[in-house]
Design an enzyme around this catalytic site. Sequence first.
Site, short mmCIF file in Angstrom:
data_model
loop_
_atom_site.label_atom_id
_atom_site.label_comp_id
_atom_site.label_asym_id
_atom_site.label_seq_id
_atom_site.Cartn_x
_atom_site.Cartn_y
_atom_site.Cartn_z
NE ARG A 260 20.40 12.38 -10.67
CZ ARG A 260 19.65 13.28 -10.06
NH1 ARG A 260 18.33 13.13 -9.98
NH2 ARG A 260 20.20 14.37 -9.55
CG ASP B 125 20.33 14.99 -13.19
OD1 ASP B 125 21.42 15.36 -12.71
OD2 ASP B 125 19.23 15.41 -12.77
CG HIS C 277 21.33 18.64 -12.19
ND1 HIS C 277 21.68 17.62 -11.32
CD2 HIS C 277 20.81 19.63 -11.42
CE1 HIS C 277 21.36 17.97 -10.08
NE2 HIS C 277 20.85 19.19 -10.11
CD GLU D 4 20.08 20.01 -6.34
OE1 GLU D 4 19.82 19.67 -5.17
OE2 GLU D 4 20.19 19.18 -7.27
CD1 TRP E 81 13.29 22.85 -6.14
CD2 TRP E 81 14.05 21.53 -4.51
NE1 TRP E 81 14.64 23.06 -6.03
CE2 TRP E 81 15.14 22.26 -5.05
CE3 TRP E 81 14.30 20.63 -3.47
CZ2 TRP E 81 16.45 22.13 -4.58
CZ3 TRP E 81 15.61 20.49 -2.99
CH2 TRP E 81 16.66 21.24 -3.55
CG ASP F 121 13.62 11.11 -3.19
OD1 ASP F 121 12.68 11.84 -2.79
OD2 ASP F 121 14.75 11.55 -3.46
CD1 TRP G 70 13.56 13.88 -6.16
CD2 TRP G 70 14.55 14.05 -8.16
NE1 TRP G 70 13.28 15.13 -6.66
CE2 TRP G 70 13.87 15.26 -7.89
CE3 TRP G 70 15.24 13.92 -9.37
CZ2 TRP G 70 13.87 16.34 -8.77
CZ3 TRP G 70 15.24 15.01 -10.25
CH2 TRP G 70 14.57 16.18 -9.95
CB THR G 71 15.42 6.87 -9.77
OG1 THR G 71 16.19 7.50 -10.82
CG2 THR G 71 13.94 7.05 -10.02
#
Length: 470
Positions: A102, A131, A206, A270, A336, A363, A412-413
């Site tokens: 990201r 991603d 992703h 996802e 997660w 995050d 996560w960024t």
Amino acid sequence: MSDPISLVPLPRSVVWSSGTWDSPDPWSELSVGISTDLSRTEYALSISPAGASLTAGSEAALADGRNTFAQIIAGTDGPIPCVTISDSPKYAWRGLHIDVARHFFPVSDLETMIDAMALHRLNILHLHLTDDQGWRVEIKGYPRLTEVGAFRDRTLVGRYTEDEADRVYDGERHGGFYTQDQLRGLVDYASRRGVMIVPEIDLPGHMQAAIASYPELGNVAGAEIGVREVWGVSDHVLGVSDEVFTFLRDVLSQVADIFPAPFLHIGGDECPRTEWERSPAARERMNEWGFTRVSEIQGRFTEHAAEVLSDKGKTPVAWDEVLETHLPDTTVVMNWRGPAGIAEATSRGFRTVVATSDVLYFDHPQSPSADEPLAITDHVSSLEDVYTADLLPASLTEEQRALVLGFQAQLWTEHIADAAHLQYMAFPRLCALAERAWGSPEQSFDEFRERLEAHLDRLDALGIAYRPLD
């Protein structure tokens, strides 16, 4: 005697004694050796007026002992207090996940985080390399992955919204990637500090950055798809052609050669099925494979990745969505989505890493204060939460608990664009996770916080921009 130096994580047995050791160069005078009398995970450190010695049952345990010795040296200004330490970790997997897809972080920023991890005897850096918003690893034979997939022309400002009219962009080109040689250098840097790097190539979802680079990898012929500039989950997933599976074999094989770790993370989270449901090619493939449900396509990707990794001597790691499809027995499940996933994975015999989002997603904001930087959610995960929360379901049997490899924090960024912000979100929460993952003797949160307050000088010495204690 009382503890003259606050150690974090606290070793399992620490006995301070009277007297000090005077040494102009403690590192050069430290006696080091491997002992078959100790278990492979155990180290013993002794400091007396006559000198200092460190013995361990393996090179990995020796690295843990050196990192404890480093804390003692860093916490001493003058003569070094005498101590006897006998120590070993409770969990083998003591990890930190950093998302460089990201937002890209140069090697020097990752080296600083590795130094801070080593200081806390954390031993796994999970590096999220690909991603929708960026592809960060050089792959020979696929130059457009880094020429195109590593860059986006603009980035969403603020949180993701479904309404395009409400979106604001910064208008700045962002990106970067690591050459294979740079990553090999980073692996060596981490290894010398007792940290193993586990790479992640997220598949089959992703993957928008890869599809933007090579549209034939997708499901929509002729579609012009760019690197994703917003957050959220993209509907663009890998197609089902032979070319796609050849691409994955090439990518996974090269990444496996870069990183000597026995594990390689294949994502699996996802993954929307919208494009597969609409794709005639996907329906043909389902008939060929004997599938009756679209969801089974993801299981085929997991099996293919596992086959490639098996040929390379690697064990696949994947996010817990893969539990919804057929899963090779060797897979390590990274939980997660909630504690129930830990119970399901371990009840089915899968080794499991606990990375549960409600507590271990760093995050998330550290307090409800409006002064906290923008985060992905308003759900707070405080320092106290990380130290005191029940990370394992109480219902787990001893057999299930034995399958828990350890714990991992996630950075996560989407909203973390520079090193100072990354460090602020990681620390001091990562100190609390290190304590939990190591299996330190239990203390009250107030006792831990008091020890942590004295420990922060070590973070200052590393130049870590941690969040101040409340």
